[in-house]
Write a protein that holds these residues in place. Structure first.
Motif, short mmCIF file in Angstrom:
data_model
loop_
_atom_site.label_atom_id
_atom_site.label_comp_id
_atom_site.label_asym_id
_atom_site.label_seq_id
_atom_site.Cartn_x
_atom_site.Cartn_y
_atom_site.Cartn_z
N UNK B 219 -52.01 113.20 56.69
CA UNK B 219 -52.03 112.36 57.89
C UNK B 219 -50.67 112.30 58.59
N UNK B 223 -49.36 115.99 62.31
CA UNK B 223 -48.79 115.75 63.65
C UNK B 223 -47.34 116.21 63.73
N UNK B 243 -65.89 114.83 58.17
CA UNK B 243 -65.10 113.81 58.89
C UNK B 243 -63.61 114.04 58.65
N UNK B 244 -63.26 114.45 57.44
CA UNK B 244 -61.84 114.72 57.15
C UNK B 244 -61.37 115.97 57.91
N UNK B 245 -62.28 116.93 58.04
CA UNK B 245 -61.96 118.13 58.82
C UNK B 245 -61.70 117.75 60.28
N UNK B 246 -62.58 116.91 60.83
CA UNK B 246 -62.39 116.52 62.23
C UNK B 246 -61.11 115.70 62.39
N UNK B 247 -60.83 114.81 61.42
CA UNK B 247 -59.60 114.01 61.48
C UNK B 247 -58.38 114.92 61.51
N UNK B 249 -58.20 117.89 62.61
CA UNK B 249 -58.12 118.59 63.89
C UNK B 249 -57.72 117.63 65.01
N UNK B 250 -58.12 116.37 64.90
CA UNK B 250 -57.65 115.34 65.84
C UNK B 250 -56.12 115.25 65.78
N UNK B 251 -55.58 115.44 64.59
CA UNK B 251 -54.12 115.34 64.38
C UNK B 251 -53.37 116.57 64.89
N UNK B 369 -69.08 117.17 60.34
CA UNK B 369 -68.08 117.41 61.39
C UNK B 369 -68.65 117.03 62.76
N UNK B 372 -69.18 113.20 63.11
CA UNK B 372 -68.00 112.32 63.08
C UNK B 372 -67.46 112.11 64.48
N UNK B 373 -67.48 110.88 64.94
CA UNK B 373 -66.92 110.60 66.26
C UNK B 373 -66.51 109.13 66.38
N UNK B 374 -65.67 108.87 67.36
CA UNK B 374 -65.25 107.50 67.67
C UNK B 374 -65.79 107.20 69.06
#
Lengths: 378, 378
Positions: B219, B223, B243-247, B249-251, B369, B372-374
């Motif tokens: 985490x 970044x 979800x961890x994969x998407x997180x 990639x969000x980073x 994946x 997983x969304x916000x």
């Protein structure tokens, strides 16, 4: 009212022939379907409606998304951003600034004598008409006195940590206080839910200050806690950017608690020496230590190395206690002694390079949060 | 062809009066605007087009999104999912299964004698016509022989770790081989970029096996690495769910490398005892140890506790080496001795509760994946 008819005669759907589907966004923000349509396609269409929000929130409906989150509703705040109740940083100035900017400010009682805490609560009430709370470490000796002050001063939100959530949750909730408890594992998150807390803060290994023995990182902790509890979940540890906030929420958190980023603000009550030090830190400059007493993440200064040197000759808890001494955290974080003081901060400090006013931290977090996205669909 | 006209006479836009905006998705996947429209609204509309993908990919255009990612393009694979080249797990069966399912399979050479590696590469070529690679630990004594086999067998992708990326990157790239190097800090990621690698794998503290000294979590790491390099970035450590994969990639990651989740597959070459053990692990059951030699994350079994007990009487590197002995990893992971063996696995093992075929792992990862969304916009 926005109306979005969808007309399709795509080649991939040619066997189903042409079809008309109409979608209406009413003023009250609800969606309505109209006109004739082909059933299988409409089912497909309905499945897609959830993912359409980015398309439909055409400036009109956008405001309606504020306040629809479980954390913002629970605490009656604008953004699901909680400022950690850190010792020596989190006085009334920081807490009220965070609350005035739409987050939830927390006064950190663990570094305050009871009369100082009372003064901070009173000043915070004068400085903001928004909700704020107090963080209390349940293992501290004067805990009864702290609880009494909180009740007398009419504090409405309490975050508890370092102790059993069963002990005070019922007492506080009977007084109408919202209670959140800080944990570092799914196992203790379940205990919190059983104890009746309103929300759980799950804090990962990368967090500054006191930390869990399991050393589970936020990336692994949050999905696991989410699998085990259904009450609102606040992620903590390693969150200082909006992208990190969104990542934590992708993992299942309803909101975030941010410490280090708020420690490096104008409004934090800590010493400028320490704030400046935070902005200079690089990756690897903090370390979890004192695992024999209570694990705590510190900056690797002389004091840290003095502790580390004790390990060379074995694990001697008494020697550690003697070197640790008393008031080292105050010496470092409040009085600004960067050599002999205990300097608690999270790993995310490596990503913090300037001291900002709280208002600017919010602007930055919100912009980064809204910008952070993954375009790819698998 | 899908045509999406948008007709709006919303109250919030009443001053601008009614307006018609037409949007056309052509067969080749491009968007085209048509009909007359009001300029300011169209600008607003164009700003929103990027976020419309979830709406438009109505089963027709979806396939066109595959391959648009830098990692899938670099390795010519369907999904930006790389299977870590783990010792004792990653033989030709696992690597080819991953590649056949659209990811990038890696053969882990560090637990193979040269002739065994050659056999694994040859069998992998027979088992898949998709791209696959080999992971090599640059500090291993027979590295020259390994490199020669890779060149002789025409391997097209090499992941290097545990060493200086400068040493072999140029040699490998001259042969047309794509090179990625594994690091645990932004500082070394920059060195990789300077050495000319095609991609960097940045691996966090939560990862199993050998790990960085800085103990930076995924985490916080991703970044920071993203801020320091502009070549493709693969996140590793703590990634076993979609979800961890998407997180990750969000980073800022372009793809992920997954170890532990692929260790607990039917196709992994490790012992069933070890695979079953992975599915039983809970949070806190692994720990980073042997920091005096080379930090490695292990399951807390008897062997681990034997090592830990040595610390009671001080830090004695020779005593650690003696207890560690030789072939402990093979004993544990390949021969299935869960008591005396060295068992390397990541923290994410606490979220893995069944041994699955690789195909099912991909189905699960991709579903998670995409789900997983916000929903919240701040």
């Amino acid at each position: 009212m926005v109306s979005i008819p969808l007309q399709s005669s795509a080649s991939a759907m040619s066997k189903k022939s042409s079809v008309q589907v109409g979608l209406q966004l009413r003023k009250d923000g609800r969606l309505a379907l109209h006109k004739t349509f082909h059933i299988p396609l409409v089912l497909l269409f309905l499945k897609k409606i959830k993912s359409m929000s980015s398309f439909i929130d055409f400036g009109i409906a956008q405001k309606q998304y504020h306040g629809m989150n479980r954390i913002t509703q629970l605490f009656n705040i604008k953004y699901p951003i909680i400022q950690g109740g850190m010792i020596w940083h989190s006085g009334w100035k920081l807490a009220s600034a965070v609350s005035n900017n739409g987050g939830l400010g927390l006064i950190g009682s663990a570094s305050m004598y009871p009369d100082i805490l009372r003064e901070n609560i009173q000043k915070c009430k004068q400085a903001t008409d928004k909700p704020f709370g107090v963080n209390i470490a349940l293992l501290y000796p004067n805990i009864e006195e702290i609880i009494n002050i909180i009740l007398e001063e009419g504090v409405k939100i309490v975050f508890t940590s370092a102790g059993n959530p069963k002990t005070y949750t019922e007492i506080l909730k009977k007084e109408g206080i919202k209670v959140a408890h800080v944990v570092a594992s799914a196992k203790f998150a379940v205990k919190c839910q059983d104890a009746g807390v309103d929300a759980v803060v799950a804090e990962g290994f990368e967090a500054g200050g006191h930390n869990g023995r399991e050393e589970t990182t936020t990336l692994c902790l949050i999905p696991n806690v989410r699998n085990h509890i259904n009450i609102p979940l606040i992620a903590a540890g390693g969150i200082g950017l909006g992208s990190q906030m969104k990542a934590a929420m992708i993992l299942g958190a309803d909101g975030v608690q941010i410490g280090s980023r708020f420690a490096a603000t104008v409004e934090a009550s800590s010493h400028d020496n320490f704030k400046n030090k935070i902005t200079e830190l690089k990756e690897g400059d903090t370390q979890l230590t004192l695992k024999e007493l209570a694990p705590v993440r510190l900056i690797k200064n002389k004091f840290y190395h003095d502790l580390e040197n004790l390990y060379e000759s074995g694990r001697n808890v008494e020697a550690l206690k003697q070197t640790l001494g008393r008031a080292r955290a105050k010496l470092g974080m409040f009085e600004g002694d960067l050599v002999e003081g205990e300097l608690e901060i999270g790993q995310v400090s490596a990503l913090i390079d300037e001291i900002l006013p709280v208002e600017k931290v919010f602007e930055k977090l919100i912009r980064e949060f809204n910008e952070a996205k993954v375009e790819l669909t698998l």
